[in-house]
Scaffold this motif. Structure first.
Motif, PDB file in Angstrom:
ATOM      1  N   GLU A  72      36.458  29.514  56.417  1.00 61.44           N
ATOM      2  CA  GLU A  72      37.758  29.747  57.039  1.00 61.44           C
ATOM      3  C   GLU A  72      37.589  30.135  58.505  1.00 61.44           C
ATOM      4  OE1 GLU A  72      41.772  31.697  55.243  1.00 61.44           O
ATOM      5  OE2 GLU A  72      40.025  33.027  55.323  1.00 61.44           O
ATOM      6  N   ALA A  73      36.622  31.018  58.778  1.00 61.69           N
ATOM      7  CA  ALA A  73      36.351  31.435  60.158  1.00 61.69           C
ATOM      8  C   ALA A  73      35.871  30.258  61.010  1.00 61.69           C
ATOM      9  CB  ALA A  73      35.309  32.550  60.170  1.00 61.69           C
ATOM     10  N   ALA A  74      35.054  29.390  60.417  1.00 65.71           N
ATOM     11  CA  ALA A  74      34.551  28.220  61.145  1.00 65.71           C
ATOM     12  C   ALA A  74      35.700  27.290  61.534  1.00 65.71           C
ATOM     13  CB  ALA A  74      33.521  27.479  60.300  1.00 65.71           C
ATOM     14  N   CYS A  75      36.621  27.079  60.605  1.00 66.19           N
ATOM     15  CA  CYS A  75      37.772  26.218  60.899  1.00 66.19           C
ATOM     16  C   CYS A  75      38.668  26.842  61.965  1.00 66.19           C
ATOM     17  CB  CYS A  75      38.558  25.952  59.616  1.00 66.19           C
ATOM     18  SG  CYS A  75      37.682  24.928  58.411  1.00 66.19           S
ATOM     19  N   PRO A  88      39.417  24.723  55.232  1.00 64.61           N
ATOM     20  CA  PRO A  88      38.245  25.463  54.752  1.00 64.61           C
ATOM     21  C   PRO A  88      37.922  25.169  53.292  1.00 64.61           C
ATOM     22  CG  PRO A  88      40.133  26.921  54.972  1.00 64.61           C
ATOM     23  CD  PRO A  88      40.533  25.621  55.584  1.00 64.61           C
ATOM     24  N   GLU A  89      38.885  24.648  52.554  1.00 63.59           N
ATOM     25  CA  GLU A  89      38.647  24.347  51.139  1.00 63.59           C
ATOM     26  C   GLU A  89      37.682  23.186  50.943  1.00 63.59           C
ATOM     27  OE1 GLU A  89      41.688  24.931  52.281  1.00 63.59           O
ATOM     28  OE2 GLU A  89      42.435  26.649  51.106  1.00 63.59           O
ATOM     29  N   ASN A  90      37.820  22.137  51.760  1.00 63.38           N
ATOM     30  CA  ASN A  90      37.050  20.932  51.435  1.00 63.38           C
ATOM     31  C   ASN A  90      36.674  20.068  52.639  1.00 63.38           C
ATOM     32  OD1 ASN A  90      39.541  19.728  52.063  1.00 63.38           O
ATOM     33  ND2 ASN A  90      40.149  19.617  49.898  1.00 63.38           N
ATOM     34  N   GLU A  91      36.726  20.622  53.868  1.00 65.80           N
ATOM     35  CA  GLU A  91      36.394  19.806  55.035  1.00 65.80           C
ATOM     36  C   GLU A  91      35.370  20.458  55.961  1.00 65.80           C
ATOM     37  OE1 GLU A  91      40.135  16.851  55.727  1.00 65.80           O
ATOM     38  OE2 GLU A  91      40.307  18.822  56.692  1.00 65.80           O
ATOM     39  N   VAL A  92      34.690  21.474  55.489  1.00 67.45           N
ATOM     40  CA  VAL A  92      33.634  22.106  56.282  1.00 67.45           C
ATOM     41  C   VAL A  92      32.500  22.520  55.358  1.00 67.45           C
ATOM     42  CG1 VAL A  92      34.778  24.368  56.156  1.00 67.45           C
ATOM     43  CG2 VAL A  92      33.065  23.943  57.936  1.00 67.45           C
ATOM     44  N   LEU A 276      31.393  34.234  64.454  1.00 74.34           N
ATOM     45  CA  LEU A 276      32.555  33.358  64.626  1.00 74.34           C
ATOM     46  C   LEU A 276      33.870  34.116  64.717  1.00 74.34           C
ATOM     47  CD1 LEU A 276      31.567  30.503  62.153  1.00 74.34           C
ATOM     48  CD2 LEU A 276      31.635  30.357  64.647  1.00 74.34           C
ATOM     49  N   THR A 277      33.867  35.378  64.379  1.00 75.07           N
ATOM     50  CA  THR A 277      35.093  36.177  64.418  1.00 75.07           C
ATOM     51  C   THR A 277      35.019  37.192  65.557  1.00 75.07           C
ATOM     52  OG1 THR A 277      34.147  37.611  62.677  1.00 75.07           O
ATOM     53  CG2 THR A 277      35.634  35.843  61.974  1.00 75.07           C
ATOM     54  N   ILE A 278      34.342  38.303  65.326  1.00 72.28           N
ATOM     55  CA  ILE A 278      34.207  39.328  66.360  1.00 72.28           C
ATOM     56  C   ILE A 278      33.503  38.773  67.597  1.00 72.28           C
ATOM     57  CG2 ILE A 278      33.301  41.631  66.901  1.00 72.28           C
ATOM     58  CD1 ILE A 278      35.545  41.533  64.772  1.00 72.28           C
ATOM     59  N   GLY A 279      32.527  37.899  67.367  1.00 70.56           N
ATOM     60  CA  GLY A 279      31.739  37.343  68.472  1.00 70.56           C
ATOM     61  C   GLY A 279      32.198  35.985  68.940  1.00 70.56           C
ATOM     62  N   MET A 280      33.470  35.664  68.767  1.00 69.09           N
ATOM     63  CA  MET A 280      33.963  34.333  69.113  1.00 69.09           C
ATOM     64  C   MET A 280      33.637  33.946  70.557  1.00 69.09           C
ATOM     65  SD  MET A 280      37.832  32.777  68.863  1.00 69.09           S
ATOM     66  CE  MET A 280      37.712  32.460  67.102  1.00 69.09           C
ATOM     67  N   ASN A 281      33.639  34.913  71.454  1.00 70.28           N
ATOM     68  CA  ASN A 281      33.405  34.609  72.872  1.00 70.28           C
ATOM     69  C   ASN A 281      32.058  35.116  73.370  1.00 70.28           C
ATOM     70  OD1 ASN A 281      35.986  33.338  73.322  1.00 70.28           O
ATOM     71  ND2 ASN A 281      36.903  35.383  73.208  1.00 70.28           N
ATOM     72  N   ASP A 282      31.123  35.339  72.457  1.00 67.94           N
ATOM     73  CA  ASP A 282      29.805  35.843  72.851  1.00 67.94           C
ATOM     74  C   ASP A 282      29.080  34.928  73.835  1.00 67.94           C
ATOM     75  OD1 ASP A 282      29.974  38.171  71.415  1.00 67.94           O
ATOM     76  OD2 ASP A 282      28.711  37.533  69.753  1.00 67.94           O
ATOM     77  N   ALA A 283      29.386  33.648  73.781  1.00 66.16           N
ATOM     78  CA  ALA A 283      28.662  32.699  74.639  1.00 66.16           C
ATOM     79  C   ALA A 283      29.038  32.845  76.110  1.00 66.16           C
ATOM     80  CB  ALA A 283      28.915  31.270  74.181  1.00 66.16           C
TER      81      ALA A 283
END
Length: 382
Positions: A72-75, A88-92, A276-283
């Protein structure tokens, strides 16, 4: 018993990047700008999430595609960042690094004799996986096109055997990116044809001017998007990749993934959720540093007389060394022996990489300054 080894395995070779890295490893006082690995550490909050996962015994199998909250976080990540919509159910699928996602994709899509078009110079990891899956790599020379695969260049290489086109942008080894217009033109060319696009977007968070855009925005039903956390969050050793595809294809990709690895490491998955959540903008912090290094190294190379295109993504430069009338291997080896600087011969990135060398600037500014000084002194001695 070696004669019983699969002939396809015997025919492939170790990566030219690693071969040269290993060859010069024993040289003393060498500054190596060879490996495409961030010199930053994994963010502390991400590391702590991995430690917590161990302490809380999150050490069993997960769902084959990864635990649901991570999917879910990836999507949500690719939706917020790039405007892509996946279920998130069936496409990642969470994979063991982007490399395993690429392997799964080729083994799912290719049959014996299927052709895969690759813009070249190109990362050497695709060809062996294509061949192991029974496919045939078809290289397109992009050296006269600013290292970009455009619709005009692509059109003449499509045949009835073409099954897949690889779009590895931002590019390793060149750092090239494609504009929205260029992506849309490729999508228009391919739409409705029985051809998949493997869009390798592992460097998507490292685009310096503008933002990354995916061909999946224009050609979703024919595109498999591959991403991961190795470059964006400096998590190379955690081995977390992300594979996005329409359900009609993803359900088959999942079968190959399941029998290959069962699931990605549970502990790494927990760290990936944090990233992917808290660190979404780490880059962002890393990207700022890379941009400073890029500007410095590019300017130094130009002043030394190198013919080099300034890239817009990843963390590589791909200067031409044709004027020195040496092969890329000869030039790179001489640079190690006489200047103590290691770059990767362009020939590691297919025959169209000959005449170039790859320089990774994912190293400290101190190392880069010293390396540029050494290269400058070396050129004066020629």
């Amino acid at each position: 018993m070696e004669h019983l080894v699969n002939s396809k395995v015997k025919e492939i070779e170790l990566s030219g990047i690693r071969k040269f890295f290993n060859m010069v490893a024993d040289y003393e006082n060498v500054i190596s700008l060879t490996i495409g690995q961030p010199d930053f550490t994994t963010p502390n909050h991400v590391k702590n999430a991995g430690v917590t996962a161990i302490q809380h015994d999150f050490t069993t199998y997960t769902h084959n595609a990864g635990f649901f909250e991570l999917r879910e976080a990836a999507c949500q990540f690719v939706s917020k960042k790039y405007g892509l919509t996946y279920s998130p159910e069936n496409e990642v699928i969470v994979t063991v690094g982007a490399s395993q996602a690429i392997d799964c994709t080729f083994r799912t899509l290719l049959e014996e004799g299927s052709e895969v078009i690759l813009p070249s110079p190109v990362y050497p990891g695709y060809e062996p996986l294509i061949k192991l899956a029974g496919g045939v790599p078809v290289y397109v020379d992009t050296t006269e096109n600013d290292f970009k695969l455009t619709a005009e260049l692509l059109a003449s290489y499509i045949t009835e055997k073409t099954r897949c086109i690889v779009l590895p942008y931002p590019s390793n080894p060149t750092g090239a990116t494609l504009s929205n217009e260029e992506l849309e033109e490729i999508a228009n060319l391919l739409r409705g044809k029985d051809i998949f696009v493997l869009s390798d977007e592992i460097y998507s968070e490292l685009v310096y001017n503008g933002t990354h855009n995916s061909i999946a925005s224009y050609l979703r039903e024919q595109t498999i998007v591959i991403n991961g956390l190795s470059k964006s969050h400096s998590m190379t050793g955690w081995r977390i990749g992300l594979l996005f595809a329409p359900h009609s294809v993803a359900k088959h990709l999942l079968k190959v993934h399941q029998y290959n690895v069962s699931c990605a490491t549970s502990i790494s998955q927990k760290a990936a959720y944090e990233a992917l959540t808290i660190g979404m903008n780490d880059a962002e912090e890393m990207k700022t540093a890379y941009k400073e290094r890029l500007d410095y190294v590019y300017d130094r190379l130009v002043k030394m007389g190198f013919d080099v295109i300034k890239p817009n993504g990843a963390f590589y430069l791909f200067p031409s060394i044709k004027k020195f009338e040496q092969t890329s291997f000869e030039f790179a080896l001489s640079l190690v022996e006489k200047a103590g600087v290691a770059l990767v011969p362009g020939s590691a990135f297919s025959t169209y990489g000959e005449g170039y060398v790859r320089l990774s600037y994912a190293y400290s500014m101190e190392q880069l300054i010293e390396a540029m000084d050494r290269i400058e002194d070396y050129l004066k001695s020629l």
